[in-house]
Design an enzyme around this catalytic site. Structure first.
Site, PDB file in Angstrom:
ATOM      1  N   ALA A 245      -2.275   5.113  -2.508  1.00  7.41           N
ATOM      2  CA  ALA A 245      -1.389   5.457  -1.768  1.00  7.41           C
ATOM      3  C   ALA A 245      -1.630   6.449  -0.455  1.00  7.41           C
ATOM      4  O   ALA A 245      -1.176   6.475   0.514  1.00  7.41           O
ATOM      5  CB  ALA A 245      -0.145   6.117  -2.594  1.00  7.41           C
ATOM      6  N   LYS A 250       2.426   3.698   3.317  1.00  2.99           N
ATOM      7  CA  LYS A 250       2.874   2.393   3.035  1.00  2.99           C
ATOM      8  C   LYS A 250       3.962   2.676   1.893  1.00  2.99           C
ATOM      9  O   LYS A 250       4.757   1.879   1.903  1.00  2.99           O
ATOM     10  CB  LYS A 250       1.908   1.488   2.529  1.00  2.99           C
ATOM     11  CG  LYS A 250       1.016   0.951   3.622  1.00  2.99           C
ATOM     12  CD  LYS A 250      -0.229   0.174   2.920  1.00  2.99           C
ATOM     13  CE  LYS A 250      -0.995  -0.427   4.131  1.00  2.99           C
ATOM     14  NZ  LYS A 250      -1.907   0.622   4.820  1.00  2.99           N
ATOM     15  N   CYS A 367      -8.202  -2.588   5.680  1.00  2.67           N
ATOM     16  CA  CYS A 367      -8.259  -2.570   7.095  1.00  2.67           C
ATOM     17  C   CYS A 367      -9.864  -2.932   7.735  1.00  2.67           C
ATOM     18  O   CYS A 367     -10.384  -2.145   8.421  1.00  2.67           O
ATOM     19  CB  CYS A 367      -7.856  -1.090   7.706  1.00  2.67           C
ATOM     20  SG  CYS A 367      -8.563   0.270   6.962  1.00  2.67           S
TER      21      CYS A 367
END
Length: 431
Positions: A245, A250, A367
């Site tokens: 997290a 998110k 990413c």
């Protein structure tokens, strides 16, 4: 601050970044400005812009200065960046006046080196392609695995400035209401094309000073990151784990999608990151989130096996998809980092998968632009875990735009989608 003082500040910040080569530049910059609270917002932006211009053009600047005698210092890098951006030598010399708060005058060596750059552009066709497109030589084969013949165009797009994207917090406002709130504060924004919650601002605007941000009407989140959350297809009656997290970007979007109902557990191995989420959760009005720190020997995962409807794994990765935003990451990344990350991702996937209940879904995201961290990682996971399958395309969430629902995974890039580089794949545990 005077222009000379701003230049001095930029050189000092660049020195600080060079002195902490394994630390992200934005973290160094945050510390730098926190220790110098006398530097105002406008001055901070000017200083940061010059430093990030240098970081984005790092290999090209060194190529232009390769025949310079002596070290290529932060002084000459900043000056070279200004000259190659069209500033005259006369203007640059004035900034190095040696007066109060200004840098000492250019040495004859620096002056000669900079003089040769007048009238030239930062990018030159005769530069080696890895220099011109600002990526490490060793990673070229991995980029070609991902993009093939389109690699130069994709990496060219990575040289551009990143967008400033926000997510409307539907717990408090609609996207249209958020747009109007920003407009009232003279912040020019438009709705994003792909995310149903996204807002894009033009250029660099002081959004964190806006009342709309302070009131939790919007959160800073790249459109690609929002689409990863959309892929989770979260619902109010579900139990969800955000397994990596961090500071909760998110997690916040998941809570919004769940209308503050159900239950979310935000997990991470870094206590400070989880602590950093508290303020964001409070500002957004989120109250269905529990935080859990994962520690060595932690039994939490084992005790909660097969008990969650969704498990989002935003895995630690090379960050190659964020190079527009974090250009210094190009300089830090090594082949060994890739090897270590691929192994870590596999271990995290296997642990997180145990939390998914029968019929539930796991969303794996990075990413990264690299196939090794994305499609190959998923293929290897499915070979190890025959109780999972790729989610059929016709079950992909309708929140996603149609072009991202054609199969169980999608990849985003600045060139194709105008977002940061992201990969997401949705896996389903067999009943």
């Amino acid at each position: 601050m005077t222009p000379s003082a701003r230049l001095s500040g930029a050189i000092d910040l660049l020195c600080a970044i060079q002195n902490a080569p394994r630390r992200p530049a934005d973290a160094t910059a945050n510390t730098f400005f926190r220790e110098r609270r006398y530097i105002g917002g406008g001055d901070r932006r000017t200083i940061s812009n010059l430093v990030w211009d240098v970081l984005r053009g790092w290999r090209r600047l060194h190529w232009h200065l390769q025949n310079t005698k002596g070290d290529i210092s932060p002084r000459i890098l900043c000056a070279a960046s200004m000259v190659l951006s069209g500033n005259s030598m006369e203007h640059v010399r004035q900034l190095f006046s040696g007066e109060r708060y200004a840098q000492s005058p250019l040495t004859s060596r620096e002056d000669i080196a900079l003089k040769t750059l007048e009238g030239k552009e930062l990018s030159q066709q005769k530069q080696p392609i890895a220099v011109r497109l600002e990526y490490p030589d060793w990673i070229e084969s991995l980029l070609k695995e991902t993009f093939g013949s389109k690699m130069p165009d994709e990496m060219e797009a990575m040289l551009g400035l990143p967008t400033l994207d926000l997510r409307a917090n539907l717990l408090k406002v609609t996207r249209e209401e958020a747009l109007n709130a920003l407009k009232r504060e003279s912040l020019h924004a438009t709705a994003t094309q792909l995310s149903p919650w996204g807002i894009r601002l033009e250029g660099r605007q002081p959004v964190t000073a806006a009342q709309a941000f302070k009131d939790g009407l919007v959160e800073i989140q790249d459109e690609g990151s929002q689409l990863v959350v959309a892929a989770a297809d979260a619902h109010p009656d579900q139990r969800i784990v955000d397994y990596c997290a961090g500071a909760g970007g998110k997690t916040l979007a998941l809570a919004m999608a769940m209308n503050n109902k159900g239950h979310i557990v935000a997990c991470d191995v870094h206590e400070k990151r989880l602590e950093g989420a508290v303020k964001r959760l409070r500002r957004a009005g989120v109250h269905n989130v529990e935080r859990h720190l994962i520690t060595v020997g932690d039994k939490w995962v084992k005790r909660r096996a097969k008990s969650f409807d969704r498990v989002l794994v935003d895995a630690p990765c090379s960050g190659t998809g964020t190079w527009r935003r974090n250009p210094d990451a190009r300089l830090r990344l090594t082949p060994q980092d890739i090897e270590e990350l691929v192994q870590k991702q596999a271990e995290i996937l296997d642990r997180a998968a145990s939390l998914v209940k029968p019929g539930g879904r796991m969303i794996y995201a990075t990413c990264s632009l690299l196939t090794r961290e994305n499609d190959e990682q998923i293929s290897a996971f499915l070979k190890r875990n025959d109780n999972f399958v790729l989610l059929p395309a016709d079950e992909m969430p309708e929140l996603l735009p149609k072009i991202l629902r054609e199969k169980s995974s999608f990849s985003l890039t600045p060139l194709r989608n105008g977002t940061d580089g992201f990969f997401a794949c949705v896996l389903k545990r067999k009943e």
